[in-house]
Design an enzyme around this catalytic site. Structure first.
Site, PDB file in Angstrom:
ATOM      1  N   GLY A 248      45.320  28.805  38.625  1.00  0.00           N
ATOM      2  CA  GLY A 248      45.475  29.278  37.253  1.00  0.00           C
ATOM      3  C   GLY A 248      45.734  28.193  36.225  1.00  0.00           C
ATOM      4  O   GLY A 248      45.893  28.503  35.035  1.00  0.00           O
ATOM      5  N   GLU A 282      46.315  26.788  44.774  1.00  0.00           N
ATOM      6  CA  GLU A 282      44.930  27.267  44.854  1.00  0.00           C
ATOM      7  C   GLU A 282      44.201  27.016  43.536  1.00  0.00           C
ATOM      8  O   GLU A 282      43.726  27.947  42.888  1.00  0.00           O
ATOM      9  CB  GLU A 282      44.924  28.780  45.157  1.00  0.00           C
ATOM     10  N   CYS A 351      17.897  40.102  26.560  1.00  0.00           N
ATOM     11  CA  CYS A 351      17.832  41.222  25.615  1.00  0.00           C
ATOM     12  C   CYS A 351      19.177  41.942  25.484  1.00  0.00           C
ATOM     13  O   CYS A 351      19.328  43.083  25.931  1.00  0.00           O
ATOM     14  CB  CYS A 351      16.737  42.178  26.050  1.00  0.00           C
TER      15      CYS A 351
HETATM   16  C1  LIG Z   1      40.810  33.019  41.028  1.00  0.00           C
HETATM   17  C2  LIG Z   1      41.947  32.688  41.898  1.00  0.00           C
HETATM   18  C3  LIG Z   1      42.442  31.384  41.936  1.00  0.00           C
HETATM   19  C4  LIG Z   1      41.926  30.286  41.064  1.00  0.00           C
HETATM   20  O1  LIG Z   1      42.158  30.514  39.707  1.00  0.00           O
HETATM   21  P1  LIG Z   1      41.871  29.328  38.668  1.00  0.00           P
HETATM   22  O2  LIG Z   1      42.300  29.910  37.384  1.00  0.00           O
HETATM   23  O3  LIG Z   1      40.421  29.061  38.713  1.00  0.00           O
HETATM   24  O4  LIG Z   1      42.686  28.171  39.087  1.00  0.00           O
HETATM   25  C5  LIG Z   1      43.451  31.106  42.831  1.00  0.00           C
HETATM   26  N1  LIG Z   1      43.973  32.061  43.636  1.00  0.00           N
HETATM   27  C6  LIG Z   1      43.529  33.330  43.601  1.00  0.00           C
HETATM   28  C7  LIG Z   1      44.124  34.331  44.511  1.00  0.00           C
HETATM   29  C8  LIG Z   1      42.511  33.689  42.744  1.00  0.00           C
HETATM   30  O5  LIG Z   1      42.068  34.958  42.711  1.00  0.00           O
END
Ligand SMILES: *Cc1c(COP(=O)(O)O)cnc(C)c1O
Length: 424
Positions: A248, A282, A351
Site C-alpha cells: 500500500g 507486500e 467507444c
Molecule cells: C494489492 C495488495 C497489495 C499491494 O498493494 P500496493 O498498493 O500495490 O502496494 C498487497 N497485499 C495485498 C493483500 C493486496 O491485495
C-alpha cells in the site's frame, strides 16, 4: 514530473538533446522496433526500488513479497526473484506465473477472500510459505483440504485493523466495512480455533490496509493493533514466526509527497522493537509504479467545439486507472517540438466517453508524435483488457542498452481463438 536533462540527476528515465530515454535506449527506437502502444519498464528502476526497501530493513529478519498483481509480467517477476524477493499472490493463476518466473515457493504468500479448493490444493502441492486466510469459512475449508492432501497448511489470519488509510475508497481495504480480512475483534477467537485444527500451522499475522497510502500514521495505527494481538497470542502460548504489514505504500504520480520508504519502515521497526519476529511486507505499486511508462502515438488531433482532442493509440483498455479512479498520469512528449502549446484532452479510440488518459494537458503536438504516459508500471498492463477487440500492448524491459521483449503484442486472431460459432 520533470525528467532530468543529461547526466547529473540521471535516473532510468531522462532526456538527451530533449529526447526521452529509458536507461541507454531512446524511446523512439523502441517505438520503431516494437510499435505502439507499448509498455516500457526499466530493470535498473525495479532493482533500485527493491534495494531501497531492503536497505531500510537491514539488520532485521525480513521478507519482501512483491504483490504481483501490480505487474505480473514474467520478466518483472524474474528481476525480483533474482534479488531474493517473495511474492504475494491472489489466485492460482498468479501462483503458476510466479513458479514459471522462478520464484521460491516457500517465499510465496497467498492472499485473497475467495480461494477455491483447487487453488488451495495447488498452493499446498507447491509448498507455499503462507496462506493469508480472510474468513472463518476459509479457515475451515483450508483445514479440510490440507487434511485430504496429507499436509499441514501454514497460516496467517488477515486481520482487518479498522483504520482509515485515507486513500481512494476503491483502494481502501482496512476499514470494517470492507470485504477484506477478519474483524479485529474476532481475530483472537479465530486464532484459538485455528490453533486447535490439526491440519493448520499458525505462522503469522497479516494485514493490508489499502493502496497508494501517502502517510505513515495509518500504518502505525494498524501496527499497534497487530502488535496488541501478537502479544496477546504469545501470552496464550500461540507463538508466531512473522508479522506481515502488507503493502500500500504510495508513490508520486503528480504532486503527492509520500515519505521515503525508510520513514515508513523506521516507524514500524520502532513499534515492533525487539519482538523476535520476521517482518514481512507486500509492496506492489511502490516497487513498479515509477519503473514503467506507456508509450503511445498520436493518431489524430481534433478541434472540438470547446476543447481540443489528442486521439492516441493507447486507450482505457491499456491503462484503466484514469477511467476507473480518475487517476492522474503525467503525459510528456518523447521528442519535444517547437510550436504552439494547446490544451488537449488526451483520449483513446475506445467507444466510451470515459476513455481518457489525461484531461486538459498543455502540449505542443503534431500527428504521429510519440507520448510517454508516466508512472504506468503498476496496475497498467495487469488491469488491461481486450475491450473493443483491441490486442493488448507489447511490453519491453530495458536493461542498459538491451531491450528485452517481455511480452509480444497480441494479434487479433488470438482474441477470438477460444470462441466458437454456432454449429450448422
Ligand atoms: C494489492 C495488495 C497489495 C499491494 O498493494 P500496493 O498498493 O500495490 O502496494 C498487497 N497485499 C495485498 C493483500 C493486496 O491485495
Amino acid at each position: 514530473m520533470n525528467l532530468p536533462e543529461e547526466a547529473a540527476a540521471r535516473g532510468p528515465f531522462w532526456r538527451r538533446g530533449g529526447r526521452l530515454h529509458v536507461e541507454s535506449v531512446p524511446l523512439e527506437a523502441i517505438a520503431a522496433r516494437h510499435g505502439t502502444p507499448c509498455y516500457v519498464y526499466s530493470r535498473a528502476a525495479l532493482e533500485s526500488r527493491f534495494r531501497e526497501f531492503t536497505a531500510a530493513l537491514a539488520g532485521r529478519d525480513h521478507l519482501l513479497c512483491y504483490a504481483m498483481k501490480a505487474n505480473s509480467n514474467l520478466a518483472v517477476l524474474d528481476v525480483f526473484a533474482r534479488l531474493g524477493a517473495g511474492f504475494d499472490i491472489v489466485s492460482g493463476g498468479e501462483l503458476a506465473r510466479a513458479l514459471a518466473a522462478g520464484a521460491d515457493p516457500r517465499r510465496i504468500v497467498f492472499s485473497g477472500v475467495g480461494k477455491s479448493e483447487a487453488e488451495m490444493r495447488a498452493a499446498l502441492a507447491a509448498g507455499i510459505g503462507c496462506f493469508n486466510v480472510e474468513s472463518a469459512a476459509e479457515l475451515e475449508r483450508l483445514d479440510r483440504v490440507a487434511g485430504a492432501a496429507g499436509k499441514r497448511a501454514p497460516v496467517s489470519l488477515r486481520v482487518n485493523p479498522d483504520v482509515d488509510a485515507k486513500t481512494h475508497p476503491y483502494i481502501s481495504t482496512g476499514l470494517k466495512e470492507n470485504k477484506f480480512g477478519i474483524a479485529h475483534g474476532e481475530a483472537l477467537g479465530l486464532y484459538r480455533e485455528a490453533a486447535r485444527r490439526p491440519n493448520l500451522e499458525l505462522v503469522g499475522i497479516d494485514c493490508h490496509i489499502g493502496s497508494q497510502i501517502t502517510e505513515v500514521a495509518p500504518y502505525l495505527e494498524a501496527v499497534d493493533r497487530i502488535l496488541a494481538l501478537h502479544d496477546r497470542l504469545v501470552a496464550e502460548g500461540i507463538a508466531l514466526a512473522h508479522l506481515d504489514f502488507g503493502g500500500g505504500f504510495g508513490i508520486r504520480y503528480r504532486d503527492e509527497a509520500p515519505p521515503p520508504i525508510a520513514a515508513f519502515v523506521a516507524g514500524i521497526l520502532d513499534r515492533v522493537g525487539d519482538r523476535p519476529v520476521k517482518l514481512m511486507f507486500e509492496p506492489g505499486r511502490w516497487l513498479v509504479g515509477n519503473a514503467g511508462i506507456l508509450l503511445t502515438r498520436v493518431e489524430y488531433l481534433k478541434r472540438g467545439a470547446d476543447r481540443d482532442f489528442a486521439i492516441v493509440d493507447a486507450a482505457m483498455n491499456d491503462l484503466m486507472r484514469p477511467a476507473l479512479y480518475d487517476a492522474w498520469h503525467d503525459i510528456v512528449p518523447v521528442a519535444p517540438r517547437d510550436g504552439p502549446v494547446r490544451r488537449y484532452e488526451v483520449v483513446g479510440p475506445v467507444c466510451e466517453s470515459g476513455d481518457f488518459l489525461g484531461h486538459a494537458r498543455e502540449l505542443a503536438l503534431a500527428e504521429g508524435d510519440l507520448l510517454a504516459v508516466l508512472s504506468a508500471g503498476a496496475y497498467g498492463m495487469s488491469m488491461s483488457s481486450n475491450y473493443n477487440t483491441r490486442p493488448r500492448a507489447a511490453e519491453v524491459l530495458v536493461d542498459g542498452e538491451t531491450v528485452h521483449l517481455a511480452r509480444e503484442r497480441e494479434t487479433v486472431p488470438m482474441l477470438y481463438a477460444l470462441e466458437r460459432r454456432l454449429p450448422g
